[in-house]
Design an enzyme around this catalytic site. Structure first.
Site, PDB file in Angstrom:
ATOM      1  CB  SER A 247      -0.846  -0.258   1.110  1.00 45.89           C
ATOM      2  OG  SER A 247      -0.544   0.531   2.851  1.00 45.89           O
ATOM      3  CE  LYS A 248       0.442   8.145  -2.717  1.00 42.90           C
ATOM      4  NZ  LYS A 248      -0.665   9.605  -3.185  1.00 42.90           N
ATOM      5  NE  ARG A 249      -3.186   3.926   5.299  1.00 42.52           N
ATOM      6  CZ  ARG A 249      -2.281   2.982   6.774  1.00 42.52           C
ATOM      7  NH1 ARG A 249      -1.898   3.492   7.651  1.00 42.52           N
ATOM      8  NH2 ARG A 249      -3.046   1.783   6.190  1.00 42.52           N
TER       9      ARG A 249
END
Length: 493
Positions: A247-249
């Site tokens: 995930s980007k986060r």
RNA sequence: GGUCGAUUCGUCUAGGGGUCUAGGACACCGCCCUUUCACGGCGGCGACACGGGUUCAAAUCCCGUAUCGACUACCA
């Protein structure tokens, strides 16, 4: 019936590795079967969707070479059709109005709320408005807001034959009467997807395994709508080294396709790498052209278990998956030069190292030079970084290289300019002749060939490592070689 | 919590009852090649999650357990 598949990202961020792989598999399957590859932007969540993101996704797909065969569909344009479908279901008694006030849960608490609610193990058919008479419902609808839910039968199960996972079943009492239309009239994901897939005449849905439970819900919608569901193929997930979904986060830029484009990866290499994440052609061949990939791609050879995309945060050498880096290097050093050229050109241009002569008068020299230096490069970036001295007089000297190659033999300060003078008089400035000349010079000085050559390497390229020194002399030519050997810059550092 | 799914070297994977003292690739290490670094060649390290069954025979089939993952929304 021709195969029609779609890649349907929601534009809430850049194109990331998992999506790119889904797009790849859809693309390969479409091409393999002679069908169509379509693109649909699922922008029904207006709050989170951005045009910027749509652009970025399109850019990523273009870089990878996956252009849709038909016009792009934007899901938000179809909201009226989605609502019409729900109206029909409502009229037929296959859906009902739910007047329960909307629960307001903050985004960050949603997950916890879901788990809490699910623990209660409630009856999924217990909604008090489920069996309201038509008259009562119509009347209430005059004054109260309502969502519309699908009326799922009290007993039974959905089942489908997944191309990857085999027979999958789910009992109805595991599925709630899902909301089709929000109380503000906004169509929800599962409804929108089904309507659009029907309209786009999608025959195969190839998407992440995280949609497995959605597929059961969607089949129920297909059935309510009286349509035949398409074939499903669920893909294993791509996980980070911590075994969490990429995930980007959490994992940052490492998941974005643009990161790889900007880092100097070749689309063909990255495609090849991606294809091997969750799919295998069951042979020992790993380097495969797009044509071979298309030819060999079968849904049956997709794996059931998740794959880890391996990388070490903060380790420059292993910043991303080693195999991706290796594959990129492999492509760089083995692909036909005429295919490499157009990829290197923009890189050199960006670094202000490009000269138009490389396209005409100096084309042969340019090709030979690329061929010489590409042997030890990993990314396109290396052509402008490590390869800089081949295209410009303005290059840096590596400190460690100076110490290692020049520091050990003080006489080099005298010998190298002397060698320059000798080289000035060499008529045939080519590898074999130069070898004779340099050998002779070394014998006269009583030193080893390597000592002199590696010293020269620093003066000529600024680096301690690189191609054969004699080849560098030949490539750079007499004038530049002599000039750099005479240069005092490095001695003054 | 429930449901579903998965589990072979560090990573990607081959293998689907005997051909498995488990094959390949990447990474790592060593040797060779060599003016350096790579490439290349050769070699090394390194895995069937665990426990029960079934069977003459299990990495492969069955059942449990464990672990991991996904899902479980008036998000997509």
């Amino acid at each position: 019936m021709t195969t029609r598949v779609r890649f349907a990202p929601s534009p809430t961020g850049y194109l990331h590795i998992g999506s790119a792989r889904t797009a790849l598999f859809n693309y390969l399957y479409a091409r393999h079967t002679g069908g169509k590859f379509l693109l649909r932007i699922e922008d029904t969540d207006l709050a989170r969707s951005t045009e910027e993101s749509t652009r970025s996704i399109l850019e990523g797909l273009k870089w990878l070479g996956f252009e849709p065969d038909e016009e792009i569909v934007f899901q938000s344009n179809n909201a009226d059709k989605h609502r019409a479908a729900v109206a029909k279901l409502l009229a037929e008694g296959k859906a009902y109005r739910d007047f329960t006030p909307k629960a307001e849960t903050a985004d960050k608490n949603v997950k916890a709320a879901i788990v809490e609610r699910a623990k209660e193990n409630q009856d999924m058919r217990a909604n008090p408005f489920r069996d309201l008479s038509k008259e009562e419902s119509d009347e209430k609808a005059q004054t109260e807001p309502f969502a519309i839910r699908l009326k799922i039968a009290k007993s039974g199960k959905t089942s489908f034959q997944d191309a990857v996972y085999g027979l999958l079943e789910r009992d109805y009492n595991e599925i709630e009467d899902l909301v089709l239309l929000r109380s503000d009239g906004h169509p929800l994901y599962n409804l929108a997807v089904v309507c659009d897939d029907i309209e786009m005449e999608i025959t195969h849905i190839i998407r992440g395994q995280d949609h497995l439970t959605n597929s059961h819900k969607q089949i129920l919608i297909y059935e309510a709508l009286g349509k035949e569901p398409p074939k499903f193929a669920h893909l294993p997930l791509i996980l980070a080294p911590d075994k969490k979904k990429l995930s980007k986060r959490i994992h940052g830029e490492i998941v974005a396709m643009t990161t790889y484009r900007d880092a100097g990866f070749l689309p063909e290499a990255f495609r090849n790498f991606l294809a091997l994440l969750g799919w295998s052609n069951k042979t020992e061949q790993e380097i495969m052209s797009l044509e071979e990939l298309i030819d060999q791609f079968e849904l049956e050879n997709i794996h059931r278990s998740n794959a880890v995309f391996n990388f070490e945060k903060d380790n420059p050498k292993h910043w991303t998956d080693d195999k991706a880096i290796w594959m990129n290097a492999e492509y760089i050093r083995t692909m036909p030069l005429e295919e490499l050229l157009p990829l290197v050109k923009p890189e050199l241009k960006a670094a202000k190292l490009w000269r138009d002569e490389y396209d005409d008068d100096d084309k042969e020299w340019f090709e030979n030079t690329l061929n010489l230096i590409r042997q030890r490069f990993f990314t396109l970036k290396d052509f402008s970084a490590q390869g800089r001295a081949f295209f410009s007089e303005d290059f840096d000297f590596d400190k460690a290289a100076i110490e290692k190659n020049l520091g050990k033999e003080p006489n080099l300060k005298i010998w190298l300019p002397e060698l320059a003078v000798v080289l000035e008089n060499v008529e045939d400035f080519t590898h074999d002749t130069l070898q004779e000349v340099v050998k002779e010079f070394c014998e006269a000085k009583g030193t080893k060939l390597g000592v002199l050559l590696n010293g020269a390497r620093v003066l000529l390229t600024g680096q301690g490592v690189g191609p054969s020194m004699l080849a560098i002399f030949e490539t750079l030519g007499k004038e530049k070689s002599v000039m750099r050997l005479k240069s005092q810059i490095v001695w003054n550092l």
